[in-house]
Design a protein around this motif. Structure first.
Motif, PDB file in Angstrom:
ATOM      1  N   PHE A   1     -25.541  15.813  17.676  1.00  0.00           N
ATOM      2  CA  PHE A   1     -24.378  16.826  17.736  1.00  0.00           C
ATOM      3  C   PHE A   1     -24.492  17.777  16.957  1.00  0.00           C
ATOM      4  O   PHE A   1     -23.624  18.428  16.573  1.00  0.00           O
ATOM      5  N   ILE A   2     -25.820  18.121  16.453  1.00  0.00           N
ATOM      6  CA  ILE A   2     -25.852  19.238  15.857  1.00  0.00           C
ATOM      7  C   ILE A   2     -25.363  20.721  16.346  1.00  0.00           C
ATOM      8  O   ILE A   2     -25.449  20.990  17.444  1.00  0.00           O
ATOM      9  N   GLY A   3     -24.571  21.443  15.645  1.00  0.00           N
ATOM     10  CA  GLY A   3     -24.275  22.635  15.947  1.00  0.00           C
ATOM     11  C   GLY A   3     -22.765  22.588  16.555  1.00  0.00           C
ATOM     12  O   GLY A   3     -22.065  23.430  17.162  1.00  0.00           O
ATOM     13  N   MET A   4     -22.249  21.245  16.937  1.00  0.00           N
ATOM     14  CA  MET A   4     -20.997  20.830  17.499  1.00  0.00           C
ATOM     15  C   MET A   4     -19.845  20.881  16.339  1.00  0.00           C
ATOM     16  O   MET A   4     -20.137  20.360  15.294  1.00  0.00           O
ATOM     17  N   PRO A   5     -18.612  21.062  16.815  1.00  0.00           N
ATOM     18  CA  PRO A   5     -17.543  21.111  15.888  1.00  0.00           C
ATOM     19  C   PRO A   5     -17.282  19.534  15.333  1.00  0.00           C
ATOM     20  O   PRO A   5     -17.060  19.234  14.133  1.00  0.00           O
ATOM     21  N   VAL A   6     -17.542  18.634  16.045  1.00  0.00           N
ATOM     22  CA  VAL A   6     -17.466  17.266  15.649  1.00  0.00           C
ATOM     23  C   VAL A   6     -18.146  16.943  14.373  1.00  0.00           C
ATOM     24  O   VAL A   6     -17.725  15.991  13.590  1.00  0.00           O
TER      25      VAL A   6
ATOM     26  N   GLU B   1     -12.664  13.350  10.005  1.00  0.00           N
ATOM     27  CA  GLU B   1     -12.633  11.916  10.234  1.00  0.00           C
ATOM     28  C   GLU B   1     -14.009  11.352  10.651  1.00  0.00           C
ATOM     29  O   GLU B   1     -14.209  10.130  10.950  1.00  0.00           O
ATOM     30  N   TYR B   2     -14.974  12.197  10.896  1.00  0.00           N
ATOM     31  CA  TYR B   2     -16.416  11.808  11.349  1.00  0.00           C
ATOM     32  C   TYR B   2     -17.131  12.000  10.013  1.00  0.00           C
ATOM     33  O   TYR B   2     -18.438  11.948  10.263  1.00  0.00           O
ATOM     34  N   SER B   3     -16.779  12.133   8.988  1.00  0.00           N
ATOM     35  CA  SER B   3     -17.723  12.304   7.547  1.00  0.00           C
ATOM     36  C   SER B   3     -18.287  10.908   7.307  1.00  0.00           C
ATOM     37  O   SER B   3     -17.923   9.926   7.691  1.00  0.00           O
ATOM     38  N   PHE B   4     -19.302  11.004   6.394  1.00  0.00           N
ATOM     39  CA  PHE B   4     -20.057   9.903   6.142  1.00  0.00           C
ATOM     40  C   PHE B   4     -19.061   8.946   5.301  1.00  0.00           C
ATOM     41  O   PHE B   4     -19.097   7.663   5.423  1.00  0.00           O
ATOM     42  N   GLU B   5     -18.287   9.733   4.545  1.00  0.00           N
ATOM     43  CA  GLU B   5     -17.389   8.537   3.552  1.00  0.00           C
ATOM     44  C   GLU B   5     -16.490   7.795   4.396  1.00  0.00           C
ATOM     45  O   GLU B   5     -16.143   6.878   3.877  1.00  0.00           O
TER      46      GLU B   5
END
Length: 202
Positions: free
Chosen positions: A25-30, A35-39
């Motif tokens: 998903f490189i370069g995508m807002p997600v 909410e999609y962070s590693f933590e």
């Protein structure tokens, strides 16, 4: 093909799966969505790592399906990704069906997910029902509703206190309506969402 589907139960497994997510998903807002962070995923892993799956071939990650439990006895699936070299051989389907079975044991009523255009037919075949989510930080719910005179409104919401959301029930994607919303309301974002009701294991 001798790939394996595994639960994400360790930080090392999560690091490999998360690196795959960022690559796909490189370069995508997600990628920058909190909410999609590693933590966040590390925190979820501690409680329900069996809802976070990855496909592995020769110790390399070739696919992921992450699920997170919401407060209303539902699960949101995403991200979903399979490496292009291994697409269309059933990996994503196998992981999603496994996640659905796991979800039943948590007392989950429904599963929802967002879909890119190329994946919409795939989710429909798995029994997911489509709807159109319309979102804007600069337009009111009333403004967003004013353009719809065709579809039933499933819900309206103010997300995080600042994002107006309108969800319309669609049996099939309506590209013309999506384009109209994005033209009439600059800054508005539309996406097909898919939901599936699942049984509950007692």
């Amino acid at each position: 093909m001798n790939y394996l589907i595994k639960d994400i139960l360790s930080k090392q497994q999560l690091e490999k799966a998360f690196a795959f997510f960022k690559m796909i998903f490189i370069g995508m807002p997600v990628v920058d969505n909190p909410e999609y962070s590693f933590e966040k995923w590390e925190e979820r892993m501690k409680n329900h790592g069996d809802l976070m799956l990855y496909a592995s071939l020769d110790s390399e990650v070739i696919g992921i399906v992450f699920g997170r439990i919401n407060n209303n006895h539902s699960i949101t699936i995403g991200p979903v990704a399979v490496h292009e070299n291994y697409s269309r051989i059933g990996i994503a389907k196998e992981m999603i069906l496994l996640l659905e079975e796991r979800a039943k044991h948590y007392g989950i009523h429904s599963i929802s997910l967002g879909a890119v255009e190329s994946a919409e037919r795939f989710y429909s075949k798995l029994g997911y029902k489509g709807s159109l989510l319309i979102q804007s930080q600069i337009h009111s719910i009333e403004q967003l509703l004013s353009l719809n005179n065709k579809y039933k409104v499933e819900f309206t919401n103010i997300y995080d206190g600042k994002v107006s959301q309108v969800c319309l029930e669609l049996t099939e994607p309506d590209r013309d309506l999506q384009k109209e919303y994005e033209a009439v309301f600059p800054g508005c974002y539309t996406q097909m969402m898919y939901c599936k009701n699942i049984g509950i294991t007692s």
